[in-house]
Design an enzyme around this catalytic site. Structure first.
Site, PDB file in Angstrom:
ATOM      1  CD  GLU A   1      -2.735  -0.910   2.590  1.00  0.00           C
ATOM      2  OE1 GLU A   1      -3.817  -0.352   2.410  1.00  0.00           O
ATOM      3  OE2 GLU A   1      -2.356  -1.325   3.695  1.00  0.00           O
TER       4      GLU A   1
ATOM      5  CG  ASP B   1      -4.181   3.498   2.142  1.00  0.00           C
ATOM      6  OD1 ASP B   1      -4.437   4.703   2.307  1.00  0.00           O
ATOM      7  OD2 ASP B   1      -4.699   2.588   2.814  1.00  0.00           O
TER       8      ASP B   1
ATOM      9  CB  CYS C   1      -7.737  -6.146  -2.045  1.00  0.00           C
ATOM     10  SG  CYS C   1      -6.510  -5.401  -0.974  1.00  0.00           S
TER      11      CYS C   1
HETATM   12  C1  PEP Z   1      -6.392   0.055  -0.102  1.00  0.00           C
HETATM   13  O1  PEP Z   1      -5.740   0.900   0.507  1.00  0.00           O
HETATM   14  O2  PEP Z   1      -6.438  -0.033  -1.347  1.00  0.00           O
HETATM   15  C2  PEP Z   1      -7.199  -0.924   0.646  1.00  0.00           C
HETATM   16  C3  PEP Z   1      -7.800  -1.919   0.041  1.00  0.00           C
HETATM   17  O3  PEP Z   1      -7.346  -0.711   1.988  1.00  0.00           O
HETATM   18  P1  PEP Z   1      -8.349   0.388   2.583  1.00  0.00           P
HETATM   19  O4  PEP Z   1      -9.151   0.951   1.431  1.00  0.00           O
HETATM   20  O5  PEP Z   1      -9.196  -0.313   3.574  1.00  0.00           O
HETATM   21  O6  PEP Z   1      -7.414   1.356   3.175  1.00  0.00           O
HETATM   22 MG    MG Z   2      -5.457   0.724   2.632  1.00  0.00          MG
END
Ligand code: PEP
Ligand code: MG
Length: 547
Positions: A438, A462, A509
């Site tokens: 991330e 992120d 993800c």
């Molecule tokens: C992301 O940062 O892409 C992620 C899947 O985590 P979150 O959106 O929960 O920070």
């Molecule tokens: Mg994230």
């Protein structure tokens, strides 16, 4: 033609007349009573009557919105008996010697207002629930019928009203759940949020919906012709013919496309070059696993476990967490469930963590940094995950890893948890441990991190924020936020290549995984898994088949 922009809460195109429902704030008089004790008894009787109705409603609603969603009315029942709700009402009756309906309206609406002003989105959205139960009590106390938003305009019997685009300041969840789909073309509201229960129910019931249209959606628009695009949150009042034609054409195309996608259910996801891509779902709670299964997800690629920590007064204990993880694992029946460990901090705050006030929370104490500095919290979660692992196919994923040192520390803590469970003869599986990529730092050293990871999942939300130095919470920066920026794509490619060199799989993800404009690029890079919102799965399967 007038165009109003709101938040698209449920996709779909609908055309018809707007019908404003009456404002749900019921008017009550401040009536003096001689016997406050008797009035409290009247309140208690009304509460029993509402409780009975809610139990009935939970049963009725299950067939329309699904059993999991209908559980909301059990929650309403609990709220109805919660002392935070009842005590201020009783106090007003007793101290001011006033009627119960006035006390309910005063205390109930005040509590709803307090919730609506909270920072936490989940708590904010509970405001509609509190208003809803308050109104139900008032209706019973006033001896009013319990018509529920199915066209209860003055004097008109419900059946005589044609289907319409229903408009309101906001819809109570109980209204939405009881709506007769045949009478509702779409829902539009001045207030509301994407994740309010009404929006969730609308999506589940397939009703196009736009929320947060603001005061521009005024009651004077009642009776006007309109067409709306729920996907993009656009409402057109008195639309011109060309636009209607264009949107109707799109609606027909969407319908045909959806029907065709049903053929892909249960099929593997294979690109033209023969490569298989796993299509997993992102979830935030055990109940979301139902949607994942309904949309044919091959697994859960991201269980945002921090949602178990939000909207509470204190830490969820090991047992609570264990039950949630176990529930998802059992529901997914052997399909992989990747549980992302706690990612609290930044935009996801829970007061009881007592985190220091920071100038830049997104660059501050969050995710794995909290877990490594507070191993007691981390260990409780890991124990719950390991114990639940005995019930299915679990994997653990650490968020925001930046260095090999952090990864090794997290792995050591996991090892100590396994050791402790082993000592106590508590069953668990030795589950894969992966990490989220991330930050640019982790992508750049992904060759090193891959040596100690069982898989990578790229968190593009992120990764984008940290690569472009653009706060993901700040919508005013949207014009500067090029999510397809070459820097981001290079980091993804590097990560994927390094994963494969080390013999591990690499998925995405973050939201970019569902960006159809990039699907071909990801397939060509060799991405092994995409974890997306459940509703995108069948569509992605068809797009990948064409890549
Ligand atoms: C992301 O940062 O892409 C992620 C899947 O985590 P979150 O959106 O929960 O920070
Ligand atoms: Mg994230």
């Amino acid at each position: 033609m007038i165009t109003l922009q709101g938040v698209g809460a449920s996709a779909g195109i609908a055309k018809g007349k707007i019908r404003f429902l009456k404002d749900e704030s019921l008017s009550v008089e401040k009536r003096r009573v001689d016997d406050a004790g008797q009035e409290v008894a009247r309140f208690n009787n009304a509460r029993d009557a509402v409780a009975e109705k809610l139990t009935k409603l939970a049963k009725e609603a299950a067939s329309k919105i699904g059993e999991e969603n209908a559980l909301l009315f059990e929650v309403h029942n609990m709220m109805l008996h919660d002392s935070d709700f009842t005590e201020p009402i009783i106090a007003i009756i007793e101290t001011e010697n006033v009627c119960a309906e006035y006390a309910v309206k005063t205390a109930g609406y005040r509590l709803a207002q307090d919730f609506s002003e909270m920072d936490d989105d989940y708590m904010k959205e509970r405001s509609a629930d509190i208003r809803d139960i308050s109104n139900r009590l008032i209706e019973v106390l006033l001896g009013l019928s319990q018509g529920l938003g199915q066209g209860e305009e003055a004097g008109q019997p419900e059946a005589a009203l044609p289907a319409a685009i229903l408009a309101a300041r906001d819809f109570a969840p109980s209204e939405t759940a009881r709506m007769d789909r045949a009478n509702v073309l779409a829902l539009i509201s001045q207030e509301g949020a994407f994740n309010s229960h009404t929006a969730i129910f609308a999506r589940t019931m397939g009703i196009p919906a736009i929320v947060a249209l603001g005061d521009a959606l005024s009651p004077e628009l009642s009776g006007k012709d309109a067409i709306l695009d729920g996907q993009n949150g656009l409402l057109y009042i008195e639309p011109h013919d060309a636009l209607v034609g264009e949107l109707e054409e799109r609606a027909e195309k969407d319908r045909l496309e959806k029907a065709a996608l049903e053929n892909l259910r249960g099929k593997p996801t294979v690109a033209k070059n023969g490569r298989e891509v796993k299509l997993f779902a992102n979830i935030g709670s055990p109940k979301d696993a139902d949607a994942a299964l309904a949309q044919d997800a091959e697994g859960i690629g991201l269980f945002r476990s921090e949602f178990l920590y939000l909207g509470r007064d204190d830490f969820p204990d090991e047992e609570t967490q264990f039950n949630s993880y176990k529930e998802v694992l059992c529901k997914m029946a052997g399909r992989q469930v990747i549980i992302r460990t706690l990612d609290i901090g930044a935009d996801k705050q829970a007061a009881y963590f007592d985190l220091p006030k920071e100038e830049n929370p997104a660059l501050g104490l969050r995710a794995i940094r909290i877990c490594l500095s507070r191993p007691d919290i981390f260990k409780t979660q890991l124990r719950a995950i390991y114990r639940a692992s005995a019930y299915g196919n679990a994997a653990i994923m650490f968020p925001m890893i930046n260095s090999l040192g952090e990864l090794m520390q997290a792995r050591e803590i996991a090892k100590s948890v396994r050791y402790e469970l082993g000592e106590k003869n508590i069953p668990f599986q030795n589950v894969p441990i992966g990490i989220m990529i991330e930050t640019p730092a982790s992508a750049v050293i992904s060759d090193i991190l891959a040596e100690q990871s069982d898989f990578f999942s790229i968190g593009t939300n992120d990764l984008t924020q940290y690569t472009l130095a653009i706060d993901r919470q700040n919508a005013s920066l949207d014009p500067f936020c090029d999510t397809h920026h070459e820097a981001i794509l290079r980091l993804i490619r590097t990560t994927c290549e390094n994963a494969h060199k080390a013999g591990i799989w690499c998925g995405i993800c973050g939201s970019l995984g569902g960006d159809l404009a990039l699907t071909k690029t990801f397939v060509e890079m060799g991405i092994d898994e995409l974890s997306v919102e459940p509703s995108l799965i069948l569509k992605l399967r068809s797009v990948i088949a064409g890549c």
